[in-house]
Design an enzyme around this catalytic site. Structure first.
Site, short mmCIF file in Angstrom:
data_model
loop_
_atom_site.label_atom_id
_atom_site.label_comp_id
_atom_site.label_asym_id
_atom_site.label_seq_id
_atom_site.Cartn_x
_atom_site.Cartn_y
_atom_site.Cartn_z
N ALA A 17 -12.45 -6.64 12.81
CA ALA A 17 -12.04 -8.16 12.93
C ALA A 17 -10.69 -8.16 12.26
O ALA A 17 -9.99 -8.67 12.84
CB ALA A 17 -12.91 -8.99 12.72
N GLY A 59 0.89 -1.30 -0.05
CA GLY A 59 -0.20 -0.10 0.12
C GLY A 59 1.05 1.18 0.00
O GLY A 59 0.64 2.19 0.67
N TYR A 104 -13.82 -5.01 9.38
CA TYR A 104 -12.61 -4.16 9.45
C TYR A 104 -12.12 -4.12 10.81
O TYR A 104 -10.83 -4.63 10.87
CB TYR A 104 -12.76 -2.64 9.12
CG TYR A 104 -11.68 -1.82 8.99
CD1 TYR A 104 -10.77 -1.71 8.02
CD2 TYR A 104 -11.43 -0.81 10.18
CE1 TYR A 104 -9.79 -0.80 8.13
CE2 TYR A 104 -10.36 -0.07 10.10
CZ TYR A 104 -9.53 -0.06 9.23
OH TYR A 104 -8.23 0.80 9.11
N ILE A 113 -6.59 9.37 10.80
CA ILE A 113 -5.56 9.84 9.79
C ILE A 113 -6.03 10.55 8.66
O ILE A 113 -6.88 9.97 7.80
CB ILE A 113 -4.48 8.80 9.48
CG1 ILE A 113 -3.96 8.23 10.67
CG2 ILE A 113 -3.25 9.58 9.09
CD1 ILE A 113 -3.38 9.05 11.95
N SER A 126 -5.33 -1.02 13.56
CA SER A 126 -6.31 0.18 13.75
C SER A 126 -6.83 0.31 15.06
O SER A 126 -6.91 -0.59 15.95
CB SER A 126 -7.29 0.36 12.82
OG SER A 126 -8.37 1.21 13.13
N LYS A 135 -8.35 -5.92 11.77
CA LYS A 135 -7.47 -5.25 12.49
C LYS A 135 -6.95 -5.89 14.00
O LYS A 135 -5.89 -5.70 14.47
CB LYS A 135 -7.83 -3.86 12.63
CG LYS A 135 -8.06 -3.22 11.12
CD LYS A 135 -6.44 -3.02 10.37
CE LYS A 135 -6.53 -2.29 9.25
NZ LYS A 135 -5.35 -2.28 8.53
N SER A 153 1.59 3.42 -2.33
CA SER A 153 1.16 4.27 -3.36
C SER A 153 0.70 5.57 -3.04
O SER A 153 0.69 6.55 -3.73
CB SER A 153 0.41 3.61 -4.60
OG SER A 153 -0.84 3.37 -4.03
N ARG A 154 -0.05 5.73 -1.84
CA ARG A 154 -0.79 6.81 -1.17
C ARG A 154 -1.06 6.72 0.15
O ARG A 154 -0.81 5.61 0.79
CB ARG A 154 -2.03 7.04 -2.11
CG ARG A 154 -2.86 6.06 -2.10
CD ARG A 154 -4.06 5.98 -3.22
NE ARG A 154 -4.76 4.87 -3.45
CZ ARG A 154 -5.83 4.43 -2.88
NH1 ARG A 154 -6.18 5.14 -1.82
NH2 ARG A 154 -6.09 3.27 -3.15
#
Ligand code: NAP
Length: 246
Positions: free
Chosen positions: A156, A12, A154, A187, A141, A158, A14-15
């Site tokens: 679960a 991840g 999400y 963020i 997270s 994390k 790229s941004r």
């Protein structure tokens, strides 16, 4: 001949948070293999790093494809003769109330956010063990620590990263390979830009530092954990969240 620089593999990249991590590690002297699906965006990060003297290469990989991810890591190890740091940062959301959540939204999030990290750790660690030095840094997270309504898949994934990271840390500690999680709060990135203003206002109310985080806040912690200075830290979850989970 092995690359003289320590090599970091960042998913991840790229941004958003991943881009900041790639640039921070490149500035610290790592050679970085930056991975995402969109090669064009990655090339922009390669260029930005090169302008500051950093060494980054771009690799288009869908991390939800276990075979492709494994092959990419094996290729990087073969090419550079080493793999010192692995940052599992790529992640997606498919939000919705859990009673109405489709299996596909569960599977897509778990595969991309959690299974990919298992696959990449498995592919990268043998080389780290041989070198008796390695850093695994998984981007979890605060949702994985305290849950979040509308993000059962999400959260679960994390929380799963946390359990996986602690287990890997225990298995690899004797080889001087550390494994830690960084748990970002809110963020400002593409992932959070899509949230409606009223949700953002509510989130701001529960952040003691009264501001959203910036990608560089996370990158600084990752760069520290990737350094020699962090050699005595393993199996930890470090929240970088403006105090949300204190
Ligand atoms: P983002 O801006 O949406 O960027 C996600 C990155 O992951 C992109 O580089 C994307 O590139 C890559 N990616 C997504 N799916 C991929 C796939 N299947 N294969 C390869 N690459 C893939 O997200 P972000 O906000 O920077 O978040 C980065 C990480 O931090 C995520 O794990 C996220 O869960 C976590 N996090 C973020 C926040 C926040 O507030 N932003 C909070 C807590 C945790 P392509 O689309 O080109 O593949």
């Amino acid at each position: 001949m092995a690359n003289e620089k320590r090599v970091a593999y960042v998913t991840g990249g790229s941004r958003g948070i991943g881009e900041a991590i790639v640039l921070a590690l490149a500035a610290d002297g790592f050679h970085v293999v930056a991975v995402a699906r969109n090669k064009e965006k990655l090339e922009g990060v390669v260029k930005a790093a090169a302008e500051k003297g950093g060494s980054v290469e771009a690799e288009a990989v869908d991390i939800a494809d276990s075979a492709a991810l494994t092959a990419s890591i094996e290729k990087a190890i073969e090419k550079h003769g080493r793999m010192d740091v692995l940052v599992n940062n790529a992640g997606i959301t498919r939000d919705g109330l859990f009673m109405r959540m489709e299996d596909k939204d569960w599977d897509d999030v778990l595969n991309t956010n959690l299974k990919s990290a298992f696959v990449s750790c498995r592919a990268a660690t043998r080389t780290m063990i041989r070198a008796k030095w390695g850093r695994i840094i998984n981007i979890s997270s605060v949702a994985g620590m305290i849950g979040n309504a509308g993000q059962v898949n999400y959260a679960a994934s994390k929380a799963g990263l946390i359990g996986m990271t602690k287990s890997i840390a225990r298995e690899l500690a004797g080889k001087q390979v550390t494994a830690n999680c960084v748990a970002p709060g809110f963020i400002t990135t593409d992932m959070t830009d899509v949230l409606p203003p009223q949700i953002k206002e509510k989130v701001l109310e529960i952040i003691p530092l009264r501001r959203f985080g910036e990608t560089k806040d996370i990158a600084a912690m990752v760069a520290f954990l990737a350094s020699d200075k962090a050699g005595y830290i393993t199996g930890q979850v470090i929240a970088v969240d403006g105090g949300m989970t204190m």
